[in-house]
Each structure stands twice: as C-alpha cells, then as structure tokens.
Design a protein around this motif. Structure first.
Motif, mmCIF file in Angstrom:
data_model
loop_
_atom_site.group_PDB
_atom_site.id
_atom_site.type_symbol
_atom_site.label_atom_id
_atom_site.label_comp_id
_atom_site.label_asym_id
_atom_site.label_seq_id
_atom_site.Cartn_x
_atom_site.Cartn_y
_atom_site.Cartn_z
ATOM 1 N N TRP A 151 0.541 11.702 2.018
ATOM 2 C CA TRP A 151 1.227 10.435 1.762
ATOM 3 C C TRP A 151 2.148 10.041 2.916
ATOM 4 O O TRP A 151 2.360 8.864 3.183
ATOM 5 N N ILE A 155 -6.815 7.100 -1.065
ATOM 6 C CA ILE A 155 -5.934 7.921 -1.901
ATOM 7 C C ILE A 155 -6.691 9.003 -2.665
ATOM 8 O O ILE A 155 -6.173 10.081 -2.914
ATOM 9 N N LYS A 173 0.785 4.033 -2.936
ATOM 10 C CA LYS A 173 0.353 5.390 -2.601
ATOM 11 C C LYS A 173 1.442 6.399 -2.934
ATOM 12 O O LYS A 173 1.181 7.459 -3.492
ATOM 13 N N GLU A 216 0.839 -1.192 0.000
ATOM 14 C CA GLU A 216 0.000 0.000 0.000
ATOM 15 C C GLU A 216 0.878 1.248 0.000
ATOM 16 O O GLU A 216 0.653 2.192 -0.755
#
Lengths: 469, 631
Positions: A213, B609, A146, A142
């Motif tokens: 992030w 996201i 991302k 992940e």
C-alpha cells in the motif's frame, strides 16, 4: 493522560472553527495547544502514573509522546503554506490530524491490548479520509480507497491475533500477559497470535511483504498528508510495536529454542526482506515522492532491528527514539522541500529538482542535509541513529553480525538513491530555471530543522541518555 | 570564571558563521570589527582564566559539556581541560591572534576577499583553541584537522594563482602524512589503554607500559610523525616555506606563532608517554637538531624576505624539538612563547615592508628603508635582536636554556646548537641590513610609493616588540638571579628538568654564545653595510655550495623524483590494470544488478489491489509456516 485530553479538545476546537468563525487564528491556537501539551507531558516525567489499568505514563511513554508532539509541532509549522490556499479546509484537516495524533499518543502509552487496538484505529481512520482529501484527483481517491481496503484487512488480522493471545493468557494487560507466559510452554495458537500481531504491526510500519500500500498511498495523498503518515504514524507504529513485544512477549521462547523468541525469527525475516527489497526498488525510482515512500519502507527495516533486540537490551529503546527523531525530522524537511518544488514546477520527478542548487541554494542545502541524514552520513543525526542501532544489535547478540552486514549493504544502496536527488540538484549545467518561491518564515523553520539534525549529530547523547533514566 | 570557558572557542566560531553567511553583504569595516571583537573577547576571558591559574584557584579543571559518543567501550565526551598549559597556549593564541586580526584589518583592506579572509582566520582561531583546550586526544585531533584545513584555505587564499594553489595542496598533503601518524598513534593508545582521555591515559601509562618497550616507542613515534607534519620537521618540512604564498599575517599567525607549534604542544601534553620512551626522545632530539641546522643553512642564501623568515621558523621549531628531545619540556614551551612574540613581530614587520614596497618581496630590491619606515625599522630591529639571542631580549633566555641543557648532555650538542644560533644571527642580520640600510635598489615607482603603514598595523608591531623585549623575563635562570618562573608555572603539567651545571660554567657558556653572536653581527655589518655587498641577481653563476643551498639542497626535486613520480607511475599502472579492468566492471556490475533487481521487484507493485492482498496473504502464510516449524 492530560495531554490526550488536551489534544482531543484541541481537535474539537479545530472542528468548530468554521462555525464560530475563528479560522484565522486557528493555526496559532493549535500551535499553542501543542506547546502546552508538551509541557503537560513533561510534568509526567518520572511519575510512572497508571490510568485505570489502561494507560501507563512511564518514561518510555513520555519520551515517545514528546517526540510525536515535537514532530507534530514541526508538521503544523511546515504544512501551513498548503493551507493558505483554497484547496483544503484547514479546520477539517487540523481536526482530523489532531484526532489521529490522539491515537498515536495512545499507541505509545497503552498497557491494555484493547486500548492499543483503539489507538491504532483512531490513528488510521482519519488518515483514510485525509489521504483522499484531494476530492477531484483520481490518484488521491485511489490512495484513500487502497489504504482503507488494505487497512481494514489488516485490522481483521490484528484483532484475530489479539483474540488468540487473549485466549491463551486470559488477559489484555500487557504485563499480565508476560507473567502468564512465565516459563511455561504455551499452546500453538498463542504463537499464531503473536505471528498475526507481527503481521498487523508490519503493515502499519510498512514492512515488506506488507508494504504494497505504501508507495501508492504515499504518492496519491497530498504531500503533507504523506509527510504525516511517513513520520508521526510510523513513529507511533514502532513505539507501539516495541512496547507490546518488549513487555509481553520477551519470554515467549520455546524450550528447544534457546536463542531468542519465536517471533524474533519472524522479525528477522521481515528485516531482511524490508531492507533488501525496499532499498532495491527505491534505487529504481525516478519520482522523488515515490523514492521517499520506498525509502520509508527501507528505513522501517532498520527500525525493526530495535524491536528485534528489545527483549535483550533495555537501552535499545533510546536507539529507537534517536532513530525515529532523526528520521522524522529529515523526512519532514525533505517533504517540505518536495512540496515547494512540486508547487512551482507541477512535478515531483527528479528532473523537477534540476538546478535547484542554483536557483534556491537554501532549499537545496536543506534537502541535501536531510538526504545525508537519511543515508546515515556524519555529522548528521542519521549517522548516530544507525550507529547506535547497529551497535545495540551486536551487543545483544554478536551472532547477528550477518544481519548488520545486510543492513549496511542496504545503507550502501540507499546512498545511491539519496545522492541521485542531490546530484540532480547540483550536478546539471542546464540553464537555471525559475526560482521556486518560498516564504521567509518557512525558510527559517527549515533552517531550524536542519540545525536540530546537525545538533543531534554532534550531541546524540541528548536523546540516547534518556533511556538510562 | 570557569562557566564562561565555553565562550572562548564559541565566539570565534560565531564570528566564522556570521562572516561565512553574511560576509559578502557586510561592509568591510563591519566584517573586520566582528572578526576582531570575537577574538578580543575570547582573549579577555582567557585572561581571567590566566588570573585564576596564577592565583592558584585553578589547578586542573575538566569541564565536560556533553557526551559525543557513549556506548560500551567507547566514551568520547566533548570536554575541555583547563590547566596551566592549556591556559598558556590559549593566551598566546587569542592574544597574538587578536593583534594579527587587528593588523590584518589594515593589511587586507584593499583585498576583495576581505570577508572570506576573516571567515577562515576566525575558524582557525576556533580550531586552534579546540586543539589546545580539549581534554582528550579526539578533541585535539578535531582541532588538529581544523587548523590544517584553515591553513590550506589561507595559503591558497589568492586562488587565481596556480602556484599558490599548488603550495596549498602541498601543505595539505604533507600534513596528511603526518596526520596519519597521529591517528595511528591515537588508535594504538586506545587499543592499549582503552581510553583517550588525558587523565586516564597519562595516569594509566606508567602501569600499562614499561619504560622503553616497543609499544610505547611505536606510539610516541607515531604521534611524533604527526608533529613532524604539523610543525615542519625533517623530512616533512618542505611545505612550510611554500606556505608563504598566503597573505603575510597568515604566515605570522598560522605558520609562525601558533599552528606550527601544535606539535610541540602535543608532545608537552603527552610528556608522560615520551618520558617512558627514551628512544623516541633521542630520535626527536636528533631530528630537531638536524632540522635546526639544515634549515638555517638554507636560510643563509635566500633572497625572499618571507622565505628567510620561513626557514628561520623551521629552524627555530627544530630548536624547540631539540629541547623536547633533551627532556626539557618546559623549556621547549618557553621557546614557543618567545618565538611566538618575535616571529609574529618579524612576519608582521616584513608584511609592513611588503605593503610599502607594493608587494615586492625580494630583499635585493630593497635597501635604505629605515628612513621611510621608522616604526617598522625599529620594531624589526627589536625582533632581529630577540631572535639572535642578545640579552635581555626574549630569545636570549629561551635559547640559552636550551643550550644549557644541551651542554649538560654533551658539549658537542652544545657546539652544534651554537652553530645554528650563529647562522640564525647571520641570516637575520643579513636580511635586516639589506632591507633597511644602504641605498634603495627598487624601481622609481616603488620609491615614490614608500610609506609607513597606518596605526592599525604599527600598533600590533609595537605591542609585539614590547613582548619581544620583556618576554624573556618569564624564565630568568637561577644563575642570573631569577627563579625560572615559567618552569614552575608549568611544573604541574610537565616536570622541570634538573639543570646540574655549576654557575661558573653556565655564565661562561652564556658569555661565549653572546660574544660569538656579536662577532657574527659585526661580520654581517661589514659585508652588507660597509662593503655594500648585494646577493647576485637571478641567473648569474653561483659557486657549487652556494647553488646547492640556494636551491634548498634540491629536496623538492628529490621528493618529486622519489615520491611524486613513482606515485604517478604507480597510479597509472593501477588505473589501467586494476581500476579499468577490475574495480570498474565490478562496481558497474553491482550497479546494474541493483538496477535490474529493482526493476524486476517493481513488477510486483502492479497497482492492482487484489495482487497486493494476494501477496500479503502469501506473506502471512510464510510467517505462519515459520511459526509452525518452530513450535
């Protein structure tokens, strides 16, 4: 220049290690190589050597290259333990890290926007892979995805910004951009370009609101990759940010805007958001790794202050250097301790640190001093880093006192979460749990790092005097 | 020569680190050897410096090692000033320090905290060296605080005893009061002069300050408050007698020979400032004289061997300040030197006695020790004669110089000075006779255990007694055919005050003081040896004046009522009203606010996201709008 070549060759050598069967000595080879690179770098001191109109090895570039190489050296020392197991292939990882560091070196020495962009990409692409190097771990995957998605999104923004600036000035060379601006008023799309560059760099250094992030990627990636990202990558990001904006855009002011430049307002917005939001969320965390991630976000807010005043005060660069060096060392030490705790307890929550003060007094002391330095408490390096940064802001523009006030408020909040970790190590009466096993050599390295932190706290002049040269 | 200077403080620091980290694992012999060797080597390097100063090759050298803080307006380098004054103090600190380290290796040999003891003793030597070597007030202040900390740790060395801990706390708190004064004085200097470097401050002072203006008087008074705390002057002296809770060699090193003279060093160092403030000088003179007399009267009736010495130290420090107040800076430092020799000797001697008496400190239980402890007896006698001021022992010359300056100012001051000296002589000989003459008054167990101390302890005693005999010859006055060598030695740092008495007066004054001292010794002999009087035991009724003196004028009780009680009362009030009601809820409120906002802001971090990208785009739009508004 020679350093960049040497490091690239070193990366290739690392890549070949599996084929030609010298993995056993690779680590020593890399350490020796980095040591030699520092030596080569120092030879460039005061030479001011330009390379093909793309790179300029001025003292700024040399000093930051040395900080990056120094942090890289420390990184290789402390991360060794995680590569002695079978989990990762050290040859691959080392090659990727070294390539990424080449990008970092480009970012501190470029004079051409195309090379700056290249540097950012060389720095980032290996990291997309490294973040996902725990192949069977979902969160690592992940993290990688991302990082990649959002990174490529920002890459587009960054390129857009470069294009607009090029369109307005007709050059990629950062000094020629400055002279193209002169005292004339530029078209609106030029300022738009600058704003987009602020966004691009804001993402790289994880400034709020481009930081989303950071916590997810930092938490998911293997610990030492996170350590690399939050120290060396951040240093390169800020060095590039500062270099570009102080050289090219310090004249980008509007006639009606007498105080400062257009982008300084943007940077102030980012600083306030980053310091306030970064610190407030960090205060809520119960996971040490995530807390460090948010602390990295919050610290970026202070570092941005150096960029803000770069146009006025020439010696803010030395404040930035001291800040990056002290932040980098303290963070690397903290991640190393975190790594050991995680390895033996299987968790990086605050509870995992309980009674570390009793079972491993040395690790606890190292972590304590790192936390003190990050919080900015004397006699650690972090105190003087903040002190010099704040004074240079006030010196540049006394009306920014309120901004320093915000920064100090942020530091106060940060004391809360940094100390929460310290308290969890020492404060509990719980029956002492098992000792966290460590190797004598790594303990020695950690002690050395802590001594450097303390030494810089006693003699910050070692770094701050660099800018006067 | 000068390139080794950094080693002088560094070696004891290394000793401190080594002992602090590995001390508990090392055998006692090794710990002791590390501690002693580091100080010895520092002493040897200092001696080469002293040689340089004496030969004239070093006049005043500033060695800068690095910049600690260097921004606009604040420049604080880490640098040392090597000149006759600092070298002299360094010689005393490392020299006497080494002897006391050596002695301690014997004295503390049975203690389980052996390594811990030497850890702090080394740290003390380091801090004390920083204090005297610094070339600016900041380095001095760092050392100043360092010695205070070590003093605290060593007074409370036997921390299992609550009284000792309280004594340590008392010393620390009293010193804090003084330190605050010092700090304020220092900051005022910075505000007025813009620098804390000695060279700049003392060079600029005559230009910045006019003589006697409020500014300079306030600055010098603030600095003097610092000296009052550290050097135990009225009203901040009460910690020093209590500080005797620490091991005896600590009392000798810290609370007699070195740390407590820091205040005198500071004033001699800043003599330029003090000369500009005649009011402060008079103030110092009065405080010094009062302390000298006041402490001496208390010393007359104390029965604890260390308490007598403690009050004697307070009294002698009073003399030194008396000299400084008279403007005789070099004389003050001369007395520091001779006092360091004989008081260290007396303390170590008393330590030897206590060692032999299995920890007994009450002179009423001693007596007749001269046969069992011949070396201690002889050296103690030398120390006692030296402090009493009988020529040609060390104390005579320094004390006589102070008294001569006092007479020059006013015969009354001289008479009061003599009075103090006579009281000193009386209580010292009272203690001496009660300890070493007459019959043994202790228990049978103590009697069987009596022994002379080992060589490692008696050797420092012998060396110090030689110094106590000869130390005075450093400053033989002109009238006795000398040249006041010591005054000239320091003349580059502090001017030698003119002494305009004619020779016959000077000789007369000396003769009177010596004659009176001899009379007092005879009186003490008659009372305590011929008539074999022993101070009454605990609990019997005393005459009123005696009781007041015995209870130290009830000063401790007075302070307790005046400061401690009111402070407790006030803090209770503040605690209930301000702390609970105001600050607590405010702090908790802010904490909750931070927690709440962290929790709320965290919601944005969904892990999704597309949310991230959406928020990022919002951010980009925000920045573009701002740019648009500006352009």
């Amino acid at each position: 220049m020679k350093t960049i070549i040497l490091l690239s060759v070193l990366g290739i050598v690392a890549m070949m290690a599996d084929i030609f069967k010298y993995r056993a000595v690779l680590w020593y080879l890399v350490l020796a190589g980095i040591g030699a690179a520092v030596g080569l770098e120092l030879l460039e001191w005061n030479q001011n050597m330009p390379y093909y109109g793309m790179l300029l090895m001025d003292n700024y570039a040399v000093a930051f290259s040395c900080i990056i190489l120094g942090l890289l050296f420390v990184w290789f020392l402390v991360s060794r333990d995680s590569y002695t197991g079978q989990e990762f292939n050290d040859a691959d990882h080392y090659a990727l890290i070294l390539f990424s560091s080449v990008g970092a070196l480009l970012m501190v020495s470029f004079v051409d926007l195309s090379l700056m962009f290249l540097g950012i990409e060389i720095l980032s692409i290996p990291l997309y892979i490294l973040a996902g190097s725990r192949k069977k771990d979902l969160s690592s995957n992940e993290s990688s995805l991302k990082y990649f998605l959002m990174g490529s999104f920002t890459t587009g923004i960054l390129l857009f910004g470069i294009t607009l600036v090029y369109g307005a000035t007709g050059t990629f060379h950062i000094e020629r951009i400055a002279s193209a601006i002169g005292n004339s008023t530029m078209p609106v799309y030029f300022y738009t370009g600058i704003a987009l560059l602020v966004v691009g760099f804001g993402f790289k250094v994880s400034a709020v609101p481009f930081h989303f992030w950071t916590p997810d990627v930092y938490q998911g990636a293997p610990t030492f990759i996170t350590a690399y990202m939050s120290t060396i990558v951040k240093t390169a990001g800020f060095a590039g940010f500062y270099r570009l904006f102080s050289t090219s855009f310090s004249n980008a002011r509007m006639p009606e805007l007498m105080e400062g430049t257009t982008w300084s307002i943007l940077v102030i917005v980012l600083i306030v958001l980053t310091i306030v939001i970064g610190n407030l969320i960090a205060a809520y965390q119960t996971n040490a790794k995530r807390m460090l991630a948010y602390s990295g976000v919050a610290q970026a807010g202070y570092m941005l202050m150096a960029v803000l005043v770069s146009q006025v005060e020439d010696n803010t660069k030395s404040s930035l250097m001291l800040y990056m060096a002290s932040y980098g060392l303290a963070t690397l030490a903290a991640f190393t301790v975190l790594y050991y705790v995680q390895k033996s307890k299987g968790s990086d929550e605050f509870e995992a640190f309980t009674s570390l003060g009793k079972t491993n007094p040395l690790l606890a002391a190292v972590l304590t001093i790192s936390m003190l330095s990050l919080a900015g408490i004397p006699p650690t390096a972090g105190f003087f880093a903040k002190f010099y940064l704040f004074t240079s802001v006030l010196k540049a523009n006394p009306s920014l006192l309120w901004l320093v006030g915000v920064a100090i408020f942020g530091s106060l909040v940060s004391v809360y979460y940094y100390f929460k970790l310290i308290i969890s190590m020492y404060g509990s009466d719980e029956k002492s749990t098992a000792e966290v096993p460590t190797n004598m050599a790594y303990q020695f390295i950690l002690v050395a790092i802590v001594l450097i932190i303390l030494f810089l706290g006693i003699q910050p002049g070692l770094i701050t005097n660099l800018a006067n040269l | 020569m000068l390139n080794l200077v950094f080693l002088i403080p560094l070696l004891p620091l290394i000793g401190f680190v080594l002992l602090g980290v590995f001390g508990s694992k090392l055998p006692k012999f090794v710990s002791g050897a590390i501690a002693c060797t580091t100080v010895l080597v520092s002493f040897l390097i200092t001696l080469t410096l002293l040689g340089g100063v004496l030969s004239g090759s070093i006049v005043s050298e500033t060695i800068t090692y690095f910049d600690w803080i260097n921004t606009d307006g604040i420049y604080l380098p880490m640098s040392f000033l090597i000149d006759p004054l600092s070298v002299w103090m360094m010689t005393i600190i490392t020299g006497v320090g080494f002897l006391i380290h050596l002695y301690s290796a014997g004295y503390m040999s049975h203690d389980e905290g052996f390594a811990r003891y030497f850890t702090f003793l080394n740290l003390f030597v380091f801090s004390m060296l920083m204090l005297v070597m610094g070339s600016n007030f900041v380095v001095m202040f760092a050392g100043w605080e360092g010695v205070g900390f070590c003093s605290y740790m060593l007074i409370g060395f036997w921390f299992k005893n609550t009284n000792y801990n309280n004594a340590a706390k008392k010393a620390f708190i009293m010193n804090r009061v003084g330190d605050l004064g010092f700090l304020i004085g220092m900051l005022l200097i910075f505000v007025k002069v813009g620098s804390l470097e000695y060279a700049t401050v003392f060079g600029q002072a005559p230009l910045v300050f006019e003589s006697g203006t409020t500014d300079i008087v306030v600055i010098t008074l603030c600095l003097f408050v610092g000296a009052m705390g550290k050097s135990a002057q009225i009203p901040l002296y009460t910690w020093l007698p209590d500080a005797m809770a620490g091991p005896t060699p600590v009392s000798a090193l810290i609370h007699a020979a070195t740390m407590v003279t820091a205040g005198i060093y500071m004033i001699v160092r800043s003599n330029v400032l003090y000369t500009l403030a005649p009011f402060t000088q008079d103030f110092i003179m009065i405080i010094g004289l009062c302390t000298a007399l006041f402490a001496a009267t208390i010393g007359l009736v104390q029965n604890d061997i260390k308490k007598v010495l403690a009050y004697s130290t307070v009294s002698q420090l009073g003399y030194m300040f008396f000299a400084l107040g008279l403007g005789a800076y070099t004389t003050g430092l001369f007395h520091v030197t001779t006092h360091a020799f004989f008081k260290a000797l007396l303390f170590l001697g008393s330590g030897s006695v206590i060692h032999a008496m299995s920890g007994e400190q009450d002179i009423r239980s001693m007596g007749g020790l001269r046969k069992k402890l011949p070396i201690t007896f002889l050296t103690f006698l030398i120390g006692t004669i030296a402090i009493a001021g009988i020529p040609p022992f060390a104390g005579f010359f320094s004390k006589d110089e102070i008294l001569a300056y006092a007479y020059q100012r006013s015969p009354i001051l001289w008479a009061l000075g003599i009075l103090g000296a006579l009281m000193t002589t009386f209580y010292m000989f009272r203690m001496f006779f009660l300890t070493f003459f007459g019959e043994f008054r202790g228990t049978e167990h103590q009697r069987s255990h009596l022994h002379e101390s080992p060589l490692i302890m008696t050797l420092p005693l012998m060396i110090l007694s030689i110094l106590s005999i000869a130390g005075g010859f450093l400053g033989v006055p002109h009238v006795l055919g000398g040249h006041n060598w010591f005054g000239h030695y320091l003349s580059g740092v502090a001017p030698v005050k003119e002494l305009a008495l004619d020779h016959s007066t000077e000789i007369l004054l000396m003769s009177i003081s010596v004659a009176l001292v001899l009379v007092v010794i005879i009186i003490a002999y008659v009372i305590y040896v011929s008539k074999k009087q022993v101070p009454v035991s605990e609990g019997s009724t005393l005459t009123t004046p005696h009781r007041v003196l015995y209870n130290k004028y009830y000063i401790d009780e007075l302070y307790d009522a005046l400061f401690s009680k009111t402070l407790r009362w006030k803090s209770e009030w503040f605690y209930k009203l301000l702390e609970k009601g105001g600050i607590d809820s405010l702090v908790n409120g802010i904490g909750k606010g931070v927690q709440w906002s962290g929790k709320t802001l965290r919601m944005a971090q969904t892990g999704n996201i597309s949310t991230y990208l959406f928020l990022m785009v919002l951010g980009i739009i925000l920045l573009l709008i701002i740019t648009g508004l500006l352009v």
